[in-house]
Write a protein that holds these residues in place. Structure first.
Motif, PDB file in Angstrom:
ATOM      1  N   ARG A 684       0.848  -1.187   0.000  1.00  0.00           N
ATOM      2  CA  ARG A 684       0.000   0.000   0.000  1.00  0.00           C
ATOM      3  C   ARG A 684       0.886   1.241   0.000  1.00  0.00           C
ATOM      4  N   VAL A 685       0.399   2.272  -0.677  1.00  0.00           N
ATOM      5  CA  VAL A 685       1.161   3.522  -0.730  1.00  0.00           C
ATOM      6  C   VAL A 685       0.869   4.318   0.540  1.00  0.00           C
ATOM      7  N   PRO A 686       1.888   4.692   1.298  1.00  0.00           N
ATOM      8  CA  PRO A 686       1.647   5.496   2.509  1.00  0.00           C
ATOM      9  C   PRO A 686       1.018   6.847   2.145  1.00  0.00           C
ATOM     10  N   ALA A 687       0.100   7.313   3.012  1.00  0.00           N
ATOM     11  CA  ALA A 687      -0.564   8.610   2.792  1.00  0.00           C
ATOM     12  C   ALA A 687       0.070   9.674   3.685  1.00  0.00           C
ATOM     13  N   PHE A 688       0.212  10.877   3.141  1.00  0.00           N
ATOM     14  CA  PHE A 688       0.821  11.977   3.902  1.00  0.00           C
ATOM     15  C   PHE A 688      -0.151  12.497   4.960  1.00  0.00           C
ATOM     16  N   GLY A 689       0.376  12.753   6.115  1.00  0.00           N
ATOM     17  CA  GLY A 689      -0.406  13.382   7.173  1.00  0.00           C
ATOM     18  C   GLY A 689       0.417  14.475   7.833  1.00  0.00           C
ATOM     19  N   GLY A 690      -0.203  15.627   8.042  1.00  0.00           N
ATOM     20  CA  GLY A 690       0.534  16.740   8.634  1.00  0.00           C
ATOM     21  C   GLY A 690       0.862  16.495  10.096  1.00  0.00           C
ATOM     22  N   ILE A 691       1.932  17.137  10.559  1.00  0.00           N
ATOM     23  CA  ILE A 691       2.351  17.015  11.956  1.00  0.00           C
ATOM     24  C   ILE A 691       1.632  18.093  12.763  1.00  0.00           C
ATOM     25  N   SER A 692       0.931  17.636  13.780  1.00  0.00           N
ATOM     26  CA  SER A 692       0.155  18.585  14.598  1.00  0.00           C
ATOM     27  C   SER A 692       1.069  19.423  15.491  1.00  0.00           C
ATOM     28  N   LYS A 693       0.697  20.708  15.650  1.00  0.00           N
ATOM     29  CA  LYS A 693       1.430  21.611  16.544  1.00  0.00           C
ATOM     30  C   LYS A 693       0.857  21.587  17.964  1.00  0.00           C
ATOM     31  N   PHE A 694      -0.219  20.819  18.115  1.00  0.00           N
ATOM     32  CA  PHE A 694      -0.922  20.843  19.392  1.00  0.00           C
ATOM     33  C   PHE A 694      -0.620  19.580  20.180  1.00  0.00           C
ATOM     34  N   PRO A 695      -0.760  19.674  21.516  1.00  0.00           N
ATOM     35  CA  PRO A 695      -0.333  18.560  22.365  1.00  0.00           C
ATOM     36  C   PRO A 695      -1.189  17.308  22.191  1.00  0.00           C
ATOM     37  N   LEU A 696      -0.504  16.179  22.498  1.00  0.00           N
ATOM     38  CA  LEU A 696      -1.136  14.866  22.440  1.00  0.00           C
ATOM     39  C   LEU A 696      -1.796  14.591  23.794  1.00  0.00           C
ATOM     40  N   VAL A 697      -2.974  13.979  23.759  1.00  0.00           N
ATOM     41  CA  VAL A 697      -3.692  13.634  24.988  1.00  0.00           C
ATOM     42  C   VAL A 697      -3.868  12.128  25.039  1.00  0.00           C
ATOM     43  N   ARG A 698      -3.592  11.550  26.214  1.00  0.00           N
ATOM     44  CA  ARG A 698      -3.770  10.110  26.386  1.00  0.00           C
ATOM     45  C   ARG A 698      -4.823   9.851  27.452  1.00  0.00           C
ATOM     46  N   ASN A 721     -17.090   3.907  14.610  1.00  0.00           N
ATOM     47  CA  ASN A 721     -17.469   5.321  14.522  1.00  0.00           C
ATOM     48  C   ASN A 721     -16.455   6.189  15.275  1.00  0.00           C
ATOM     49  N   LEU A 722     -15.198   5.960  15.041  1.00  0.00           N
ATOM     50  CA  LEU A 722     -14.136   6.640  15.769  1.00  0.00           C
ATOM     51  C   LEU A 722     -13.971   8.079  15.264  1.00  0.00           C
ATOM     52  N   PRO A 723     -13.940   9.050  16.150  1.00  0.00           N
ATOM     53  CA  PRO A 723     -13.712  10.438  15.723  1.00  0.00           C
ATOM     54  C   PRO A 723     -12.328  10.614  15.097  1.00  0.00           C
ATOM     55  N   GLU A 724     -12.169  11.641  14.254  1.00  0.00           N
ATOM     56  CA  GLU A 724     -10.905  11.870  13.556  1.00  0.00           C
ATOM     57  C   GLU A 724      -9.769  12.201  14.512  1.00  0.00           C
ATOM     58  N   VAL A 725     -10.107  12.781  15.647  1.00  0.00           N
ATOM     59  CA  VAL A 725      -9.031  13.204  16.553  1.00  0.00           C
ATOM     60  C   VAL A 725      -8.398  12.031  17.280  1.00  0.00           C
ATOM     61  N   VAL A 726      -9.007  10.840  17.245  1.00  0.00           N
ATOM     62  CA  VAL A 726      -8.391   9.649  17.851  1.00  0.00           C
ATOM     63  C   VAL A 726      -7.393   9.088  16.841  1.00  0.00           C
ATOM     64  N   ILE A 727      -6.127   9.231  17.122  1.00  0.00           N
ATOM     65  CA  ILE A 727      -5.089   8.793  16.172  1.00  0.00           C
ATOM     66  C   ILE A 727      -4.579   7.392  16.479  1.00  0.00           C
ATOM     67  N   GLU A 728      -4.884   6.856  17.677  1.00  0.00           N
ATOM     68  CA  GLU A 728      -4.471   5.487  17.982  1.00  0.00           C
ATOM     69  C   GLU A 728      -5.404   4.905  19.027  1.00  0.00           C
ATOM     70  N   GLU A 763     -13.410  18.774  28.010  1.00  0.00           N
ATOM     71  CA  GLU A 763     -14.772  18.339  27.727  1.00  0.00           C
ATOM     72  C   GLU A 763     -14.812  17.446  26.485  1.00  0.00           C
ATOM     73  N   THR A 764     -14.050  17.829  25.431  1.00  0.00           N
ATOM     74  CA  THR A 764     -14.028  17.017  24.201  1.00  0.00           C
ATOM     75  C   THR A 764     -13.411  15.651  24.462  1.00  0.00           C
ATOM     76  N   VAL A 765     -12.306  15.654  25.194  1.00  0.00           N
ATOM     77  CA  VAL A 765     -11.609  14.391  25.492  1.00  0.00           C
ATOM     78  C   VAL A 765     -12.512  13.474  26.303  1.00  0.00           C
ATOM     79  N   GLU A 766     -13.150  14.030  27.349  1.00  0.00           N
ATOM     80  CA  GLU A 766     -13.991  13.190  28.195  1.00  0.00           C
ATOM     81  C   GLU A 766     -15.209  12.678  27.427  1.00  0.00           C
ATOM     82  N   ALA A 767     -15.749  13.493  26.518  1.00  0.00           N
ATOM     83  CA  ALA A 767     -16.904  13.060  25.743  1.00  0.00           C
ATOM     84  C   ALA A 767     -16.544  11.861  24.852  1.00  0.00           C
TER      85      ALA A 767
END
Length: 786
Positions: A684-698, A721-728, A763-767
């Motif tokens: 599979r051809v890898p897809a480009f994804g931009g590097i976020s400037k904002f902090p990671l939340v676990r 139905n995973l939101p886009e902000v969940v990267i892993e 609030e977004t993270v907890e939701a």
């Protein structure tokens, strides 16, 4: 094919020494496997006659000889040979002679001067053992060099012929090629038909004209079968590896070597009625010349008389009709038998003869009668007798259809330009009948060349005569350009390198395997069987690579290798009812023993299912594989799974089944996997994804669920139905034990969240975390752990 160089040079004598002649033959396709001198080098050795022999005055076992060596005065020689006697002609080494290992000097033997040495065959290097000095016939000329008398300045050539060159299974055939290659004159024996001086004649009936298209025979009366074979003929036979037997038999063997035509002589008195060529009858048997009694089969051609089979056609004669010293009349046979009728029959009976070797490959059917006349000529000259008329039966001989040879095609194949005149000259040297028109030859192959059938055969003949050494070594010319290679496609070498980097070693096994492996490890009760397997343990084609890997494991364990990691790529085959064109390529691997090499950094543990699973995931990356529990004939029912890619099954993984571990005597169970190469190579051809400037939340989600609920099902439900902000979203802990009820297990999932546009709020993270937890509690009755 073994022969004497001097014999060959009587037919074709090019201006080449022995080494150059050998190179010429090899480069022409007649490989010289061995070349050796008939006798070691020695000099000043002559034919001598003992004039007198007197007892040595001071030795009981020595004699003082007066020897005539062709010089003005006889020589005095002291000799200890018991057979030295007055009147004997023998071999004498003169003073100054160089014999193998020593030189002859003037010497005194017990006070008596000796001016030479009487020689045995051992002292001349002609034999390893000998008793007494050489005894020569009375006709030997005194004073002649013994090398000339015995024709010792000769070389023995042994050719390793390919099966298609049956025309070179004779000295005349080789001479024909030498003459064509060098332009030397070809001087074959001149044969004149024998005048019929006997009224005796045998009627010949050929019942199988397709099996025997041509049969010639004649009666020769008044033969002295006890006559001595001439020395020159004996020498040529012996130097060709044939043992002289009797004059008549030696002549038939001589003509076979000289002309390539097998012959057979029957004792006429032992034949009853007509001679018939037919297939053997049911239950018929024959005692052959080697005293072997064989039961004949109905596809074996025989020569028979009224009483039954008297010879196995083209292979060996029968003992009941053999020529003996008392024979006075013979029936001499020369025939052409179709190669397909002779091939394999001798080997079926454990026989391999010079005759069958030639008939299987094809002999010159146009020379059948000529060779009969040649043998008749020699028999009458050596054994005497009166020859009768030839009885000949001829059917439909093999057709000699013309073959087309295009000048342009010859140049294209050979990479050199040859004019039509050059090709015509080469074909003329080969004595081929041909015609030429508009750059195309029509060539009729001669009767002795069974190997010429298509245009490529004639191009090969042109190349042989032109000389491979004369074909220039030209660098190939062609346009160089980059070939398209899709970025998503991967090469098999990339996969091999990936497994090698994970500590696997590659093996290569046979595609044909033991039928038991297919039954045990593939559940294949009807494998594709080989018609002619090389062994009973390699009788079927494999449908899985597991068998070879398990066998490799046993091999390594037997040699005290405790940690084994192997992989193989290769094609697999369908069962006996499947489509033979479907032969998928697969990659399989096996790991056994410790998970890591022995070290001090962490405790030793045995390799398990999950180690192999990580290797499979590494091979399939960046594609995400799914593993579903399923049963495979080779694998442990509780430790096996299908490997799925985009919903398609692309392989299997699991530990070896306990019953096969026991059956194959393995101390532990290896873990194996097998994948389709087509799926592995897709990539599979890898897809480009931009590097976020904002902090990671676990965030971690720890739950307790029923033991039967698989992690994959939980992950699939959350990822649906995973939101886009969940990267892993991944499992990082499994716990069973204190604090967890029986039949339950504790699972902990890691959730990594990051947005490329803004900082995530609590609030977004907890939701999002609450949403994932509710999926697990609502659908799988999971309990959240505090």
């Amino acid at each position: 094919m073994k022969f004497s160089e001097n014999w060959l040079r009587q037919f074709a004598n090019p201006a080449l020494d022995s080494a150059a002649l050998g190179h010429l033959l090899t480069m022409a396709g007649l490989e010289v496997e061995a070349r050796e001198a008939v006798a070691p080098a020695f000099s000043h050795v002559v034919v001598a006659q003992i004039l007198s022999a007197e007892k040595h005055p001071d030795a009981d076992r020595l004699q003082v000889l007066r020897v005539d060596v062709g010089q003005a005065e006889p020589l005095q020689i002291v000799c200890g040979a018991a057979n030295a006697r007055a009147g004997l002609k023998s071999v004498c080494a003169l003073v100054g002679a160089e014999l193998p290992g020593f030189a002859i000097k003037r010497a005194k033997v017990r006070g008596v001067e000796s001016f030479g040495m009487m020689c045995s065959e051992k002292e001349l290097g002609l034999a390893t053992q000998s008793e007494g000095i050489v005894e020569l016939p009375d006709s030997a000329p005194v004073g002649q060099d013994i090398r000339a008398y015995f024709d010792l300045d000769d070389q023995l050539f042994e050719l390793k012929l390919t099966p298609n060159r049956s025309d070179c299974l004779s000295v005349a055939g080789i001479a024909r090629d030498v003459a064509a290659l060098t332009g030397a004159a070809l001087n074959l024996p001149q044969v004149s038909p024998a005048a019929a001086s006997s009224q005796q004649m045998k009627t010949v009936r050929v019942d199988e004209p397709e099996a025997c298209p041509r049969y010639c025979g004649r009666v020769i009366e008044g033969v002295n079968a006890g006559a001595a074979t001439p020395d020159w003929m004996k020498r040529r036979l012996e130097r060709s590896g044939v043992r002289p037997i009797s004059a008549v038999v030696d002549i038939t063997n001589y003509v076979l070597l000289e002309m390539g035509q097998p012959l057979h002589a029957f004792d006429l008195a032992k034949l009853s009625g007509d001679v018939r060529v037919r297939f053997a009858r049911h239950g018929e048997s024959i005692v052959l010349l080697n005293d072997q009694t064989v039961a004949l089969q109905d596809d074996m051609l025989v020569i028979a008389d009224e009483r039954g089979a008297v010879a196995l056609a083209g292979i060996m004669g029968g003992a009941g009709s053999a020529v003996s010293d008392g024979t006075t009349a013979i029936f001499l046979e020369s025939a052409f038998f179709s190669p397909g009728v002779i091939a394999g029959r001798g080997r079926r009976l454990g026989l391999s003869t010079d005759s069958s070797y030639r008939f299987e490959r094809g002999v010159d059917f146009a020379a059948t009668r000529l060779c009969l006349e040649r043998a008749t000529q020699l028999i009458v000259d050596i054994c005497g007798g009166n020859a009768g008329e030839v009885s000949e039966v001829q059917g439909e001989l093999p057709p000699r259809a013309p073959i087309g040879l295009r000048v342009a095609r010859a140049g294209q194949v050979l990479g050199i330009e040859l004019a039509a005149a050059q090709i015509a000259a080469l074909l003329a040297r080969l004595r081929f009948d041909f015609s030429e028109s508009d750059g195309e030859f029509r060539v009729t192959p001669p009767s002795y060349r069974f190997d010429l059938a298509i245009e490529a055969d004639l191009i090969e003949e042109v190349a042989r005569l032109h000389g491979y050494d004369n074909v220039p070594a030209l660098a190939p010319k062609g346009r160089l350009e980059m070939l398209p290679r899709p970025e998503a496609a991967r090469g098999a070498d990339v996969l091999r390198a990936a497994l090698a980097a994970r500590d696997y070693q590659e093996v290569i096994n046979y595609s044909f395997v033991d039928a038991a492996w297919e039954r045990d490890l593939a559940g294949n009760d009807n494998p594709l069987a080989l018609k002619n397997p090389i062994s009973a343990q390699m009788s079927v084609m494999r449908s899985t690579l597991f068998g070879g890997l398990v066998d490799n494991l046993r091999f390594n364990l037997n040699r005290k290798q405790e940690r084994v990691r192997l992989f193989e790529t290769g094609r697999c085959f369908p069962d006996a009812t499947g489509d033979l064109a479907h032969q998928p390529e697969k990659m399989a691997a096996l790991c056994y023993g410790a998970a890591d090499p022995e070290q001090w950094g962490e405790p030793a543990r045995m390799v398990d299912f999950y180690d192999a699973k990580s290797d499979v995931e590494a091979l399939l990356w960046p594609a995400a594989a799914r593993f579903e529990a399923a049963q495979h004939p080779a694998l442990h029912p509780g430790q096996s799974a299908k490997v799925l890619l985009d919903g398609e099954c692309v392989g299997w993984i699991g530990a070896l089944h306990p019953k096969w571990r026991q059956a194959y005597e393995l101390p532990g169970a290896p873990v194996l996997f097998e994948l389709d190469m087509a799926a592995l190579l897709r990539g599979r051809v890898p897809a480009f994804g931009g590097i976020s400037k904002f902090p990671l939340v676990r965030r971690d989600i720890a739950i307790v669920v029923d033991e039967k609920v698989s992690v994959q099902v939980l992950l699939d439900a959350m990822r649906k139905n995973l939101p886009e902000v969940v990267i892993e979203l991944a499992l990082f802990d499994v716990y069973r034990g204190k604090g967890i009820d029986s039949g339950k297990k504790s699972l902990a999932f890691r959730v990594l969240l990051q947005d490329t546009r803004q900082t995530l709020t609590d609030e977004t993270v907890e939701a999002i975390t609450t949403q994932l937890a509710e999926i697990l509690t609502a659908r799988f009755d999971a309990k959240l752990r505090n």
